[in-house]
Write an enzyme that holds these catalytic residues in place. Sequence first.
Site, PDB file in Angstrom:
ATOM      1  CB  SER A 101      12.760  45.580  22.722  1.00  0.00           C
ATOM      2  OG  SER A 101      14.148  45.366  22.740  1.00  0.00           O
ATOM      3  CG  ASP A 194      16.091  46.563  30.046  1.00  0.00           C
ATOM      4  OD1 ASP A 194      16.792  45.587  29.736  1.00  0.00           O
ATOM      5  OD2 ASP A 194      15.297  47.112  29.258  1.00  0.00           O
ATOM      6  CG  HIS A 224      14.519  43.945  27.678  1.00  0.00           C
ATOM      7  ND1 HIS A 224      14.782  45.240  27.265  1.00  0.00           N
ATOM      8  CD2 HIS A 224      14.261  43.246  26.536  1.00  0.00           C
ATOM      9  CE1 HIS A 224      14.703  45.318  25.952  1.00  0.00           C
ATOM     10  NE2 HIS A 224      14.385  44.120  25.489  1.00  0.00           N
TER      11      HIS A 224
END
Length: 243
Positions: A101, A194, A224
């Site tokens: 991320s 996601d 995610h």
Amino acid sequence: MPPLQMIARADGLRLACRYREGAGPAIVFLPGYMSDMDGGKALALDAWAAQEGRAMLRLDYAGCGASEGAFTDGTLASWRDDARFLIDCFVPGEVILVGSSMGGWIALLLARALGAKVRGLVGIAAAPDFTQWGFTDDQKAVLQSEGQIVEPTDYGDQPYVTTRAFWESGQANRLLDAAIPIEAPVRLVQGQADPDVPWLTALTIARRISSADVQTLLVKDGDHRLSRPEDIALLLRTVATLP
């Protein structure tokens, strides 16, 4: 597990990390926003590194995990610099950067800066420029007027706090508006389910990176976190294929 080490920055604040000795290139795991080095993906990768005799560095940015400091004092640039500092402390040779991320954004920034030292990069739901596309105009207005946003999150017990300083740092370090001069092999693992990072972001990253050796791995039902056993297995296979 390697021992926890606390390494002082130039300003005296101590950063937490665990370094596993082994063969290079060393794997460096870069956590996401409000995450730390003890997440499932980081621990699974460390266990794989131990099995394979590979060097690995896990770390906590200032204000995160076991590191000293206040989370709200951190910015994208300061956390990038924390990671660079610890890499310089522990890894004289080549690295493979693995970022989750926000850690994927930091990995891209580091790869651009470190050049030939980077033998490969793996982004897991990499989220470069999320200060641009991840906030509504109303949220950006609140950041400017109130200095921070506090939001609930599905990823932990504590609410997400975004400061104006972090947002401004992100805006100053955007990558997707121009070519990204990275020549190492890059693998982008992205879930198409996601809810936080649009999966088309991975395709944009791939297009912007200058390396010819870029692969985008889409997981149709992946979220995610990408922390299910099958997602972890994909991550380990992906890292294993890098030179």
